[in-house]
Design a protein around this motif. Structure first.
Motif, short mmCIF file in Angstrom:
data_model
loop_
_atom_site.label_atom_id
_atom_site.label_comp_id
_atom_site.label_asym_id
_atom_site.label_seq_id
_atom_site.Cartn_x
_atom_site.Cartn_y
_atom_site.Cartn_z
N THR A 166 -2.89 6.52 0.15
CA THR A 166 -4.13 6.72 0.91
C THR A 166 -5.05 7.68 0.18
O THR A 166 -4.60 8.52 -0.59
N TYR A 200 0.82 -1.21 0.00
CA TYR A 200 0.00 0.00 0.00
C TYR A 200 0.85 1.26 0.00
O TYR A 200 0.60 2.20 0.74
N ARG A 245 -6.36 3.28 3.22
CA ARG A 245 -5.30 2.74 2.36
C ARG A 245 -5.91 2.14 1.10
O ARG A 245 -7.02 1.65 1.11
N ALA A 298 2.79 6.50 1.71
CA ALA A 298 1.63 5.62 1.72
C ALA A 298 0.66 6.00 0.62
O ALA A 298 0.54 7.17 0.26
#
Length: 128
Positions: free
Chosen positions: A106, A88, A113, A104
């Motif tokens: 997101t 992720y 995620r 990340a």
């Protein structure tokens, strides 16, 4: 480019230079072919003739490791950007495959995620 077949390289497997589920490919400024070798959890770099130059990564969750890298691209400085699907995140490496940083994947509104399926860089150098 007129669509003429030039060459093929690689074969199925997990040894250096072999591929298992290659999902992403791009070419850097040196005409090296960068491949997201998804099911081997690594990135491999080949010469324009298909000879293995280097491979990096491996299965894992720490910096520089992958859990199904799906797509790759390079920026104007030949940094290699990888969508690291099952981790992720997006990871960024120098042209030799040395880890630089990660972030990340997101959704901004919810911080949820998600699996980054693709990656590219715009002309201003922004990772999309």
């Amino acid at each position: 480019c007129d669509g003429t077949f030039l060459r093929k390289f690689g074969s199925y497997g997990s040894a250096p230079g072999q591929l298992n589920g290659p999902c992403g490919v791009c070419v850097n400024s040196a005409r090296h072919i960068v491949v997201a070798d998804t099911l081997n959890h690594r990135v491999q770099i080949f010469s324009a003739d298909g000879l293995l130059i280097r491979a990096f990564g491996g299965e894992g969750h720490t910096d520089g490791m992958f859990a199904q890298p799906w797509r790759v691209c390079v920026d104007a400085d030949d940094r290699i950007i990888v969508s690291d699907g099952r981790n992720y995140r997006i990871q960024v490496f120098d042209s030799d495959g040395q880890f630089l940083y990660k972030f990340a994947a997101t959704r901004v509104a919810t911080a949820e995620r998600f699996i980054p399926c693709g990656v590219c860089v715009d002309r201003a150098g922004r990772i999309i």
